[in-house]
Each structure stands twice: as structure tokens, then as C-alpha cells.
Design an enzyme around this catalytic site. Structure first.
Site, PDB file in Angstrom:
ATOM      1  CB  ILE A 211     -13.550  -1.060 -22.860  1.00  0.00           C
ATOM      2  CG1 ILE A 211     -14.965  -1.249 -23.426  1.00  0.00           C
ATOM      3  CG2 ILE A 211     -12.760  -0.115 -23.759  1.00  0.00           C
ATOM      4  CD1 ILE A 211     -15.833  -0.010 -23.393  1.00  0.00           C
TER       5      ILE A 211
ATOM      6  CG  ASP B  26     -11.185  -4.677 -12.436  1.00  0.00           C
ATOM      7  OD1 ASP B  26     -11.303  -4.440 -13.649  1.00  0.00           O
ATOM      8  OD2 ASP B  26     -12.144  -5.076 -11.727  1.00  0.00           O
TER       9      ASP B  26
ATOM     10  CB  SER C  83     -20.857   6.800 -22.457  1.00  0.00           C
ATOM     11  OG  SER C  83     -21.980   6.305 -23.149  1.00  0.00           O
TER      12      SER C  83
ATOM     13  CE1 TYR D 236     -22.138   4.267 -17.432  1.00  0.00           C
ATOM     14  CE2 TYR D 236     -23.506   4.770 -19.349  1.00  0.00           C
ATOM     15  CZ  TYR D 236     -22.296   4.376 -18.817  1.00  0.00           C
ATOM     16  OH  TYR D 236     -21.243   4.097 -19.646  1.00  0.00           O
TER      17      TYR D 236
ATOM     18  CE  LYS E 228     -19.089   6.341 -17.980  1.00  0.00           C
ATOM     19  NZ  LYS E 228     -17.760   5.880 -17.571  1.00  0.00           N
TER      20      LYS E 228
ATOM     21  CE1 TYR F 249     -14.035   5.092 -24.685  1.00  0.00           C
ATOM     22  CE2 TYR F 249     -15.217   3.626 -23.216  1.00  0.00           C
ATOM     23  CZ  TYR F 249     -14.088   4.334 -23.541  1.00  0.00           C
ATOM     24  OH  TYR F 249     -13.004   4.271 -22.701  1.00  0.00           O
TER      25      TYR F 249
ATOM     26  CG  ASN G  53     -28.867  -5.134 -19.263  1.00  0.00           C
ATOM     27  OD1 ASN G  53     -29.960  -5.609 -18.992  1.00  0.00           O
ATOM     28  ND2 ASN G  53     -27.974  -4.805 -18.341  1.00  0.00           N
TER      29      ASN G  53
ATOM     30  CG  LEU H  93     -28.403  -6.081 -30.774  1.00  0.00           C
ATOM     31  CD1 LEU H  93     -29.797  -6.676 -30.630  1.00  0.00           C
ATOM     32  CD2 LEU H  93     -28.368  -5.082 -31.932  1.00  0.00           C
TER      33      LEU H  93
ATOM     34  NE  ARG I  86     -28.769   2.753 -29.631  1.00  0.00           N
ATOM     35  CZ  ARG I  86     -30.020   3.088 -29.923  1.00  0.00           C
ATOM     36  NH1 ARG I  86     -30.335   3.477 -31.158  1.00  0.00           N
ATOM     37  NH2 ARG I  86     -30.968   3.053 -29.013  1.00  0.00           N
TER      38      ARG I  86
HETATM   39  N1  UFG Z   1     -31.895  -4.088 -28.587  1.00  0.00           N
HETATM   40  C1  UFG Z   1     -32.851  -5.036 -28.879  1.00  0.00           C
HETATM   41  N2  UFG Z   1     -32.900  -6.158 -28.115  1.00  0.00           N
HETATM   42  C2  UFG Z   1     -32.048  -6.383 -27.082  1.00  0.00           C
HETATM   43  C3  UFG Z   1     -31.071  -5.405 -26.785  1.00  0.00           C
HETATM   44  C4  UFG Z   1     -31.019  -4.258 -27.560  1.00  0.00           C
HETATM   45  O1  UFG Z   1     -33.643  -4.856 -29.811  1.00  0.00           O
HETATM   46  O2  UFG Z   1     -32.162  -7.423 -26.425  1.00  0.00           O
HETATM   47  C5  UFG Z   1     -31.795  -2.888 -29.437  1.00  0.00           C
HETATM   48  C6  UFG Z   1     -32.036  -1.586 -28.692  1.00  0.00           C
HETATM   49  O3  UFG Z   1     -33.398  -1.276 -28.661  1.00  0.00           O
HETATM   50  C7  UFG Z   1     -31.184  -0.601 -29.501  1.00  0.00           C
HETATM   51  C8  UFG Z   1     -30.020  -1.458 -30.004  1.00  0.00           C
HETATM   52  O4  UFG Z   1     -30.470  -2.799 -29.919  1.00  0.00           O
HETATM   53  O5  UFG Z   1     -31.915  -0.164 -30.624  1.00  0.00           O
HETATM   54  C9  UFG Z   1     -28.755  -1.317 -29.179  1.00  0.00           C
HETATM   55  O6  UFG Z   1     -29.070  -1.541 -27.810  1.00  0.00           O
HETATM   56  P1  UFG Z   1     -27.917  -1.796 -26.718  1.00  0.00           P
HETATM   57  O7  UFG Z   1     -28.613  -2.116 -25.430  1.00  0.00           O
HETATM   58  O8  UFG Z   1     -26.940  -2.798 -27.213  1.00  0.00           O
HETATM   59  O9  UFG Z   1     -27.152  -0.415 -26.632  1.00  0.00           O
HETATM   60  P2  UFG Z   1     -27.676   1.062 -26.303  1.00  0.00           P
HETATM   61  O10 UFG Z   1     -27.463   1.876 -27.537  1.00  0.00           O
HETATM   62  O11 UFG Z   1     -29.009   1.058 -25.702  1.00  0.00           O
HETATM   63  O12 UFG Z   1     -26.684   1.530 -25.137  1.00  0.00           O
HETATM   64  C10 UFG Z   1     -25.275   1.346 -25.225  1.00  0.00           C
HETATM   65  C11 UFG Z   1     -24.740   1.028 -23.839  1.00  0.00           C
HETATM   66  C12 UFG Z   1     -24.816   2.219 -22.945  1.00  0.00           C
HETATM   67  C13 UFG Z   1     -24.171   3.384 -23.561  1.00  0.00           C
HETATM   68  C14 UFG Z   1     -24.707   3.637 -24.924  1.00  0.00           C
HETATM   69  C15 UFG Z   1     -23.813   4.698 -25.503  1.00  0.00           C
HETATM   70  O13 UFG Z   1     -25.460  -0.030 -23.261  1.00  0.00           O
HETATM   71  O14 UFG Z   1     -24.137   1.953 -21.743  1.00  0.00           O
HETATM   72  O15 UFG Z   1     -24.665   2.466 -25.745  1.00  0.00           O
HETATM   73  O16 UFG Z   1     -23.997   4.928 -26.787  1.00  0.00           O
HETATM   74  F1  UFG Z   1     -24.372   4.460 -22.790  1.00  0.00           F
END
Ligand code: UFG
Length: 341
Positions: A15, A34, A127, A151, A155, A179, A200, A202, A233
Site C-alpha cells: 500500500i 522502510d 484496519s 495484530y 492497530k 482499510y 495468505n 485470497l 468481504r
Molecule cells: N479465503 C479463501 N481461501 C484463501 C484465502 C482466503 O477462501 O486461500 C477467503 C477467506 O476465508 C475470506 C476471504 O477469502 O472469506 C478473504 O480472506 P483474506 O485472507 O484475503 O482476507 P481477510 O478478510 O481474512 O483479512 C484481510 C487482511 C487482514 C485485515 C483484514 C481487514 O488479511 O490483515 O482483511 O479487513 F486485517
């Protein structure tokens, strides 16, 4: 914004780098701090390719007080945008001390130095994770704060510290930006998200499935009470998010002796399911995204998206990019940089 010098901590990150580009587009002078722990120096060359400017760069940690002080002595800084932080929810559960030290202590040092040098304008990268399991959607800024991970607590704590600073001294300008889910990449395809190892999140995971680097997407649960059973989301394009920071800075009147404090959601206000993202990415890339349904991921929320009205009222902030744009831009970045930077 002309003649403003902005210190951007974490400015080589995902970001941060997109925000640096928008600052340069607004004729600001940018200084990046950084430690490259989760970013790559090559991003600086990419920023130069896009904007024609090579930002000033200090490869130091915000925990290095002497080195950070020296930057404030060397440059006349007008404001700070503070991104530098560890950001992996799961890792924060395993290594809470690292997270509290880097995120909270690092920010405290930064704030002390800012106070010492009378630099009293900060935009803080918070966040939506501070809301935890929201009681209702869309999530408003005055919803209950209840983080679920170290984490998230880092915040929340920094938000509290900033609130207390403002109460003690109203000449500070403080923007706390919460965010939702930042995705996408710069339209040039030159900068984007560059996760270490297996992603990690999506969107970067899907992008690596599309190139064949990963075999299939694991969808964590299809039995949520959502429109198709998968998690919902609020995905926001990283360039929209970056512009939100510029609008926050412009909101502050640097000439006034009276400061302001604002806390705002940055999201689109639209909820998209995992399957929405999969389908849209398939359309954008022309690739099929094989997936398997797995059990729910621990700690995940069924559904949350922003109430985005306050940021619109206060800053005139409105997102420009939709999910198609987010997927197209992620795909362009991914195919141009299959191994990252
Ligand atoms: N998901 C999957 N498979 C994957 C990864 C994610 O099905 O391999 C799903 C999750 O279960 C969730 C959605 O996709 O339903 C979004 O998951 P993300 O991991 O992309 O994002 P999160 O909403 O879990 O978390 C993100 C950031 C955090 C932050 C948060 C704030 O990773 O750091 O948004 O809203 F805090």
C-alpha cells in the site's frame, strides 16, 4: 500539496508504494523509510519508471530511534504517513511480542520524534480488523471495537494512543484510516502485491492459481449464511486506497494552529463473496481457477463490508475501481512479474 515533504514509513510495501506514487503525482516530495523486511528495493526503480522521480530512501527500521531522528534533522518534514508494520494475522498469534514491539513500540518512537520536531500531522494505516466480529453490516466507524488477534490489538492500541495525543494537544492533525480488503495493482503492471512464500490472502492466492504456480484454490467454508455460502468481504482497489491517503492529507489545513482528528473506513461499501472473486478473476484472466471447498478457517468472519458514507462526507472520497478492475490489474501485475520483483 506543492512543496510538502511527506515521510512515508513502509513506503516500499504494497500500500505504501502505491501511496508514494499518488503523492508524487500531487507534486509532494517523498521520503521513504522502510527496513525491507517485507518489501523489495526494486520497487523504488519501478516508482521512478512510473513517475519519473526516484524518492529519497532510508533503509532503516522505525525502531531505530537515532536513525529516524536523523531524518527529521536532515529534512523539513510536514507530515507522516505511517504504514510500517507487521501485518499477518496468523503470525501475530504465534509471535505476539514481535508484533507489539514492531508495531506499537515502533509507532511510539515515531510519535515521540514527531513531537520533538513539531511534526504534528499523521495519517495512520489502521484496519477493519479492529472491528473483529461485527454485530451488523455495513460496519460503521462507531461500531464496537473488538479485535481478535494480536495484530488487530496493535492497530487498536495505536488508535488509542493517537486519540490520547489529540486530546492532550489539539494542534495535532490525525487521520486514522481503517482499510477493508486492499487488492489490485497499479495499472502499469509495474508495482503490486508481492507476498513472501505462499499467499495468505485470497486475491494473490487466486492469481498464483491462474498462472499455474499453485494447483487450486482452497475455499475456506461454503456454509456461511451469505449469498452463496462463502465469506463476503469489501475488496478495495489499492490505488483507490492510496488516493484516500492524499485526500486525508488535503483535508488538513497545515497553516492553521488548530488540528483535527478523523477516523474513517476506507472501503467500497460493497460485499463480494469468494466465489464472486473467483468468477471475476476467471473472466479477467481467461484462465479457469480450480478450487476445493475446505472447512472454515479459524477466526474468519462470515461477512463484512464498510459503511463508506463518512469518508465520502468528510473527504469526498469515493472509490473509482470495481471488482473487474481489481482482478484485471492484479492479473496484469502477476503475468508481468510471475516471481514478484
Ligand atoms: N479465503 C479463501 N481461501 C484463501 C484465502 C482466503 O477462501 O486461500 C477467503 C477467506 O476465508 C475470506 C476471504 O477469502 O472469506 C478473504 O480472506 P483474506 O485472507 O484475503 O482476507 P481477510 O478478510 O481474512 O483479512 C484481510 C487482511 C487482514 C485485515 C483484514 C481487514 O488479511 O490483515 O482483511 O479487513 F486485517
Amino acid at each position: 500539496m506543492k512543496e510538502c515533504t511527506i515521510l512515508v514509513t513502509g513506503g516500499a510495501g504494497y500500500i505504501g508504494s502505491h501511496t508514494v506514487i499518488e503523492l508524487l503525482n500531487n507534486n509532494c516530495q517523498v521520503i521513504i523509510v522502510d527496513d525491507l523486511s517485507n518489501s523489495n528495493k526494486k520497487v523504488l526503480d519501478r516508482i521512478e519508471k512510473i513517475t519519473g522521480v526516484h524518492p529519497i530512501f532510508y533503509p532503516i527500521s522505525i525502531c531505530d530511534k537515532d536513525a529516524l531522528s536523523l531524518i527529521f534533522t536532515t529534512h523539513k518534514i510536514n507530515a507522516v504517513i505511517h504504514f510500517a508494520a507487521f501485518k499477518a494475522v496468523g503470525e501475530s498469534v504465534q509471535k505476539p511480542l514481535d508484533y507489539y514491539k514492531n508495531n506499537v513500540s515502533g509507532c511510539l518512537l515515531l510519535l515521540q520524534i514527531m513531537q520533538e520536531y513539531s511534526v504534528k500531522t499523521i495519517v495512520f494505516s489502521s484496519s477493519a480488523t479492529v472491528y473483529g466480529q461485527p454485530k451488523e453490516v455495513p460496519v460503521k466507524e462507531n461500531s464496537k471495537i473488538s479485535p481478535q488477534s494480536p495484530y488487530g490489538f496493535t492497530k487498536m492500541m495505536i488508535e488509542q494512543i493517537l486519540t490520547d495525543i489529540y486530546h492532550a494537544d489539539k494542534s495535532w492533525n490525525i487521520a486514522i484510516l481503517r482499510y477493508f480488503n486492499p487488492v489490485g495493482a497499479h495499472r502499469s503492471g509495474l508495482i503490486g502485491e508481492n507476498p513472501n512464500g505462499i499467499p495468505n490472502n485470497l486475491m494473490p492466492y487466486i492469481a498464483q492459481v491462474a498462472t499455474g504456480k499453485l494447483d487450486y484454490l482452497q475455499i475456506f467454508g461454503n456454509d456461511y449464511i451469505t449469498k452463496d455460502g462463502t465469506g463476503v468481504r469489501d475488496y478495495i482497489h489499492v490505488v483507490d486506497l492510496a488516493i484516500g491517503h492524499i485526500k486525508a492529507l488535503k483535508y488538513f489545513d497545515f497553516k492553521s494552529k488548530v488540528g483535527q482528528m478523523i477516523t474513517l473506513n476506507l472501503g467500497t461499501g460493497i460485499g463480494c463473496s469468494v466465489l464472486d472473486v473467483v468468477k471475476t478473476f476467471e473472466k479477467a484472466s481467461g484462465k479457469s481457477i480450480p478450487y476445493k471447498i475446505l472447512p472454515r478457517r479459524s477466526g474468519d468472519v462470515a461477512e463484512y463490508y464498510a459503511d463508506a458514507t463518512l469518508a465520502k462526507q468528510v473527504l469526498g472520497f469515493q472509490t473509482r475501481f470495481n471488482l473487474d478492475d481489481m482482478c484485471c490489474d492484479t492479473w496484469r501485475w502477476q503475468i508481468n512479474n510471475p516471481e514478484g520483483y
